[in-house]
Motif scaffolding. Structure first.
Motif, PDB file in Angstrom:
ATOM      1  N   MET A 198       0.689  -1.188  -0.117  1.00 15.80           N
ATOM      2  CA  MET A 198      -0.075   0.125  -0.038  1.00 15.80           C
ATOM      3  C   MET A 198       0.874   1.296   0.001  1.00 15.80           C
ATOM      4  O   MET A 198       0.286   2.399   0.039  1.00 15.80           O
ATOM      5  CB  MET A 198      -0.930  -0.016   1.149  1.00 15.80           C
ATOM      6  CG  MET A 198      -1.970  -1.071   1.390  1.00 15.80           C
ATOM      7  SD  MET A 198      -2.911  -1.250  -0.382  1.00 15.80           S
ATOM      8  CE  MET A 198      -3.918   0.282  -0.217  1.00 15.80           C
ATOM      9  N   VAL A 199       2.067   1.269  -0.167  1.00 11.95           N
ATOM     10  CA  VAL A 199       2.929   2.584  -0.129  1.00 11.95           C
ATOM     11  C   VAL A 199       4.072   2.105  -0.995  1.00 11.95           C
ATOM     12  O   VAL A 199       4.634   1.095  -1.029  1.00 11.95           O
ATOM     13  CB  VAL A 199       3.433   2.859   1.072  1.00 11.95           C
ATOM     14  CG1 VAL A 199       4.318   1.591   2.073  1.00 11.95           C
ATOM     15  CG2 VAL A 199       4.310   4.172   1.397  1.00 11.95           C
ATOM     16  N   ASP A 200       4.398   3.186  -2.111  1.00 13.66           N
ATOM     17  CA  ASP A 200       5.433   2.977  -2.813  1.00 13.66           C
ATOM     18  C   ASP A 200       6.314   4.199  -3.113  1.00 13.66           C
ATOM     19  O   ASP A 200       5.539   5.229  -3.048  1.00 13.66           O
ATOM     20  CB  ASP A 200       5.013   2.483  -4.222  1.00 13.66           C
ATOM     21  CG  ASP A 200       4.947   0.973  -4.211  1.00 13.66           C
ATOM     22  OD1 ASP A 200       6.056   0.266  -3.989  1.00 13.66           O
ATOM     23  OD2 ASP A 200       4.040   0.321  -4.530  1.00 13.66           O
ATOM     24  N   THR A 201       7.457   4.245  -3.368  1.00 12.23           N
ATOM     25  CA  THR A 201       8.211   5.536  -3.631  1.00 12.23           C
ATOM     26  C   THR A 201       8.579   5.293  -5.127  1.00 12.23           C
ATOM     27  O   THR A 201       8.945   4.258  -5.860  1.00 12.23           O
ATOM     28  CB  THR A 201       9.319   5.490  -2.925  1.00 12.23           C
ATOM     29  OG1 THR A 201      10.550   4.321  -3.071  1.00 12.23           O
ATOM     30  CG2 THR A 201       9.153   5.835  -1.423  1.00 12.23           C
ATOM     31  N   TYR A 202       8.880   6.398  -5.869  1.00  9.14           N
ATOM     32  CA  TYR A 202       9.191   6.544  -7.291  1.00  9.14           C
ATOM     33  C   TYR A 202       9.830   7.753  -7.619  1.00  9.14           C
ATOM     34  O   TYR A 202       9.843   8.666  -7.011  1.00  9.14           O
ATOM     35  CB  TYR A 202       7.633   6.679  -8.263  1.00  9.14           C
ATOM     36  CG  TYR A 202       6.708   5.569  -7.986  1.00  9.14           C
ATOM     37  CD1 TYR A 202       6.985   4.314  -8.578  1.00  9.14           C
ATOM     38  CD2 TYR A 202       5.725   5.784  -7.144  1.00  9.14           C
ATOM     39  CE1 TYR A 202       6.185   3.290  -8.350  1.00  9.14           C
ATOM     40  CE2 TYR A 202       4.805   4.630  -6.925  1.00  9.14           C
ATOM     41  CZ  TYR A 202       5.009   3.566  -7.556  1.00  9.14           C
ATOM     42  OH  TYR A 202       4.006   2.341  -7.547  1.00  9.14           O
ATOM     43  N   ASP A 203      10.806   7.277  -8.455  1.00 11.93           N
ATOM     44  CA  ASP A 203      11.778   8.443  -9.162  1.00 11.93           C
ATOM     45  C   ASP A 203      11.796   8.095 -10.750  1.00 11.93           C
ATOM     46  O   ASP A 203      11.322   7.176 -11.160  1.00 11.93           O
ATOM     47  CB  ASP A 203      13.059   8.568  -8.522  1.00 11.93           C
ATOM     48  CG  ASP A 203      13.806   7.157  -8.521  1.00 11.93           C
ATOM     49  OD1 ASP A 203      13.660   6.569  -9.330  1.00 11.93           O
ATOM     50  OD2 ASP A 203      14.440   6.945  -7.496  1.00 11.93           O
ATOM     51  N   SER A 204      12.492   9.105 -11.525  1.00 13.71           N
ATOM     52  CA  SER A 204      12.571   9.027 -12.868  1.00 13.71           C
ATOM     53  C   SER A 204      13.143   7.503 -13.218  1.00 13.71           C
ATOM     54  O   SER A 204      13.053   7.170 -14.362  1.00 13.71           O
ATOM     55  CB  SER A 204      13.473  10.155 -13.487  1.00 13.71           C
ATOM     56  OG  SER A 204      14.629  10.150 -12.723  1.00 13.71           O
TER      57      SER A 204
END
Length: 392
Positions: free
Chosen positions: A191-197
């Motif tokens: 239920m939680v995620d981090t994203y970058d390019s």
């Protein structure tokens, strides 16, 4: 649903900083708020600051903590932990790092935190809120000393020997089928995620391999919402994924359609493609997503439109949340955000220490021009640019 995240002694955050998504009593934009029982929660948070102030370090802190929880069971005995404390003073570089989350999953509020260095997990705790007061599920101190309640002890005490000094007990207990820790762990898992390019495009290609027609429709809607001249697209998932976009133009007074390879599209168009799976997944499943530099390659109007998806209860029906950092000052608008939705990161260049604080700390009037105030340095977190003293 995330309520609060805090970190101490990680990268440029030497002292504890707290990112709170629990609201104050202000009723601005109250129609956008999320709810857990009587507690009001923010659907989105914007984080501003100068280059190298520490905005991305907050993103890295959340990513490091989540990855630590997810990968804990894969660690070998005595395998080092990938944690970098504040390195610019002797005490901190030899001290421990702390992470803490307060969140809601399956209708229950949890508080989970852990303290570690590059070798050991020194402390760990998990509480649940069945009422207004927290109830302990377990506490861990001095690496291998555990405390349980009379309710949790019969089940969890049997799992202590399965854990090692460099693993998180939350992950170990869940892997041994503990129903006392399962839901608390599953929030981090699903239920939680981090994203970058770097990981957005890779994720998009994986999602396309699932041949989900609803994803195609969602992405096409994003593109058309951005007024991008793409009427359709198709893809092949043989040995290598190939995406072809369809553009309709007027040629010699007649409509003609031509195809372009995805990699020939603009950076902004490609960014909308990569956001498609992330946004769709979050909105459909009520996830909390953290995006580094959300406005990268996007027009401010499109960035604003993405944020408004999370602030529109007719779209955000599952209580999804969006946390992002940005330099786009046109978003500094109290017609878009509440005062407690805007955070700043500022670094003390004398010590190298980053601090995190909310616009709400300054109690600006609702009619105040936040953009102007920020550019004037009223809220800090602005670079000091001085070219006069530099020899060119």
């Amino acid at each position: 649903m995330l309520i609060q995240f805090s970190v101490t002694n990680f990268l440029s955050f030497r002292d504890e900083v707290i990112l709170s998504l629990s609201t104050n009593k202000d009723n601005s934009h109250k129609e956008n708020l999320l709810f857990y029982k009587n507690e009001r929660i923010l659907p989105s948070v914007a984080i501003y600051g100068a280059n190298a102030a520490g905005k991305s370090n907050l993103h890295k802190a959340m990513r490091a903590a989540i990855r630590m929880i997810r990968s804990s069971n894969n660690l070998q005995i005595d395998q080092p932990l990938l944690i970098t404390p504040f390195l610019l003073d002797e005490n901190s570089r030899n001290n421990k790092t702390k992470f803490e989350f307060i969140y809601v999953y399956n209708g229950i509020k949890y508080e989970y935190g852990f303290v570690l260095d590059t070798q050991y997990v020194w402390e760990e705790y998990l509480y649940e809120y069945r009422s207004s007061k927290p109830s302990m599920i377990f506490e861990r101190s001095n690496i291998n000393t555990y405390r349980f309640t009379s309710k949790s002890k019969p089940q969890l005490s049997k799992i202590v020997d399965k854990n090692t000094s460099n693993k998180l007990f939350l992950a170990t207990a869940t892997s041994w089928n503990s129903d006392l820790t399962k839901d608390a762990y599953m929030w981090f898992s699903n239920m939680v995620d981090t994203y970058d390019s770097q990981n957005l495009e890779e994720l998009m290609f994986k999602e396309f391999e699932k041949n989900d027609n609803s994803l195609n429709e969602f992405i096409l809607h994003l593109l058309q919402k951005a007024d991008i001249n793409i009427t359709n697209f198709n893809y092949e998932t043989n040995e290598q994924l190939k995406i072809m976009t369809s553009h309709q133009v007027i040629e010699n007074g007649k409509k003609q359609e031509y195809e372009l390879n995805y990699f020939d599209e603009s950076n902004g168009t490609k960014r909308l493609f990569t956001y498609g799976p992330v946004l769709k997944n979050a909105l459909e499943n009520g996830k909390t997503i953290i995006i580094d530099e959300i406005d990268n390659a996007l027009h401010p109007a499109m960035t604003k439109s993405l944020i408004e998806m999370f602030q529109n209860p007719n779209i955000n029906k599952k209580s999804a949340q969006l946390i992002f950092n940005t330099h786009e000052i046109s978003l500094l608008d109290l017609n878009l955000f509440r005062r407690d939705q805007i955070y700043f990161v500022e670094k003390d260049n004398k010590t190298g220490v980053s601090d995190l604080y909310s616009l709400d700390d300054f109690s600006p009037r609702k009619s105040e021009n936040i953009q102007k105030g920020y550019l004037q340095g009223r809220y800090g977190a602005m670079p000091v640019v001085n070219l006069e003293d530099i020899e060119w």
